[in-house]
Design a protein around this motif. Structure first.
Motif, PDB file in Angstrom:
ATOM      1  N   SER A 143      10.365  -2.600   4.948  1.00 16.08           N
ATOM      2  CA  SER A 143      11.141  -1.922   5.989  1.00 16.08           C
ATOM      3  C   SER A 143      12.634  -2.017   5.691  1.00 16.08           C
ATOM      4  O   SER A 143      13.384  -1.065   5.923  1.00 16.08           O
ATOM      5  CB  SER A 143      10.838  -2.536   7.357  1.00 16.08           C
ATOM      6  OG  SER A 143       9.452  -2.454   7.630  1.00 16.08           O
TER       7      SER A 143
ATOM      8  N   LEU B 240      11.792  -1.269  11.855  1.00 18.45           N
ATOM      9  CA  LEU B 240      12.004  -2.637  12.351  1.00 18.45           C
ATOM     10  C   LEU B 240      11.859  -3.705  11.256  1.00 18.45           C
ATOM     11  O   LEU B 240      10.895  -3.703  10.506  1.00 18.45           O
ATOM     12  CB  LEU B 240      10.963  -2.904  13.447  1.00 18.45           C
ATOM     13  CG  LEU B 240      11.157  -4.128  14.320  1.00 18.45           C
ATOM     14  CD1 LEU B 240      12.412  -3.967  15.179  1.00 18.45           C
ATOM     15  CD2 LEU B 240       9.930  -4.316  15.210  1.00 18.45           C
TER      16      LEU B 240
ATOM     17  N   THR C 297       5.605  -4.573  10.657  1.00 23.77           N
ATOM     18  CA  THR C 297       5.269  -3.146  10.691  1.00 23.77           C
ATOM     19  C   THR C 297       3.760  -3.020  10.852  1.00 23.77           C
ATOM     20  O   THR C 297       3.006  -3.517  10.037  1.00 23.77           O
ATOM     21  CB  THR C 297       5.729  -2.452   9.397  1.00 23.77           C
ATOM     22  OG1 THR C 297       7.094  -2.779   9.163  1.00 23.77           O
ATOM     23  CG2 THR C 297       5.571  -0.937   9.509  1.00 23.77           C
TER      24      THR C 297
ATOM     25  N   ASP D 296       6.931   3.983   5.611  1.00 23.92           N
ATOM     26  CA  ASP D 296       6.937   2.521   5.490  1.00 23.92           C
ATOM     27  C   ASP D 296       5.580   2.025   5.990  1.00 23.92           C
ATOM     28  O   ASP D 296       5.239   2.201   7.160  1.00 23.92           O
ATOM     29  CB  ASP D 296       8.080   1.973   6.356  1.00 23.92           C
ATOM     30  CG  ASP D 296       8.088   0.465   6.435  1.00 23.92           C
ATOM     31  OD1 ASP D 296       7.463  -0.186   5.574  1.00 23.92           O
ATOM     32  OD2 ASP D 296       8.724  -0.059   7.380  1.00 23.92           O
TER      33      ASP D 296
HETATM   34 MG   LIG Z   1       7.836  -3.856   7.765  1.00 22.60          MG
END
Ligand SMILES: [Mg+2]
Ligand SMILES: Nc1nc2c(ncn2[C@@H]2O[C@H](COP(=O)(O)OP(=O)(O)OP(=O)(O)O)[C@@H](O)[C@H]2O)c(=O)[nH]1
Length: 185
Positions: free
Chosen positions: A19, A32, A40, A69
């Motif tokens: 991320s 995040l 995530t 992601d």
């Molecule tokens: Mg992540």
């Protein structure tokens, strides 16, 4: 290439900095980040921008570049395929659908056998173009960088870019490598 969309999936173990790399590539906070593994959950998909491809001047072709992601993959050393939690299906869908993979290795943890397996599976069975990055290189000294890079390149048979999502070192190289591939230069 899927229509005019080019999708790049960022994949790697939990906490490797996927991320953070996504945010560095966008230059803003789109996904995040936290110090706890498993941050995530569902894949985070973000539109990056339009890119002109090919050499045709009169009728230029464009692709919409999208980054995804993925949640960190929980790895059990002896098991294959890779096991993850309830988002397994969604994550696999995204991997399958990706036009390119950015494989993130955690510079602090090194490369595990399971990810080595997954890498080869994606490359040879699924025929995915893969860019490998070793992240968190800010935590490594010159000697450690050299050793890890050599090791990962040897094990994966892929060129490795050293990056740091924290200091932004190597992030331009990563972006260049991705764009170069898409444009077909
Ligand atoms: Mg992540
Ligand atoms: N020193 C250093 N820390 C980093 C770097 N990239 C990420 N981190 C830290 O590593 C931790 C995990 O970062 P994330 O970006 O959330 O990692 P992730 O791979 O998305 O993690 P999951 O979503 O849980 O799989 C955070 O504490 C980040 O600040 C880096 O290049 N250097």
């Amino acid at each position: 290439m899927d229509n005019d969309i080019f999708k790049i999936a960022i994949l790697g173990p939990e906490n490797a900095g996927k991320s953070s790399i996504m945010n560095a590539l966008f230059g803003k906070y789109v996904s995040l980040v936290s110090e706890v593994g498993g941050t995530t959950k569902m894949p985070i998909k973000r539109y990056w921008g339009k890119l002109k491809v090919g050499r045709e001047k009169k009728q230029p072709k464009f692709v919409d570049v999208v980054f995804v992601d993925l949640g960190g993959l929980y790895v059990h050393e002896k098991q294959s395929p890779i096991m993850i939690g309830s988002v397994l299906e969604k994550t696999y869908e995204e991997i399958d659908d990706a036009d390119m993979i950015v494989h993130v290795v955690d510079g602090k943890e090194g490369l595990s056998k399971s990810f080595e397996k997954l890498h080869h599976l994606l490359k040879f069975r699924y025929r995915k173009p893969i860019i490998v990055v070793v992240n968190k290189c800010d935590l490594l000294n010159d000697d450690e960088r050299r050793r890890l890079k050599d090791y990962v390149e040897y094990r994966l048979g892929n060129r490795v870019l050293l990056v740091s999502a924290k200091t932004y070192e190597g992030i331009n190289n990563l972006m260049d490598a991705i764009l170069k591939y898409i444009k077909g230069d």
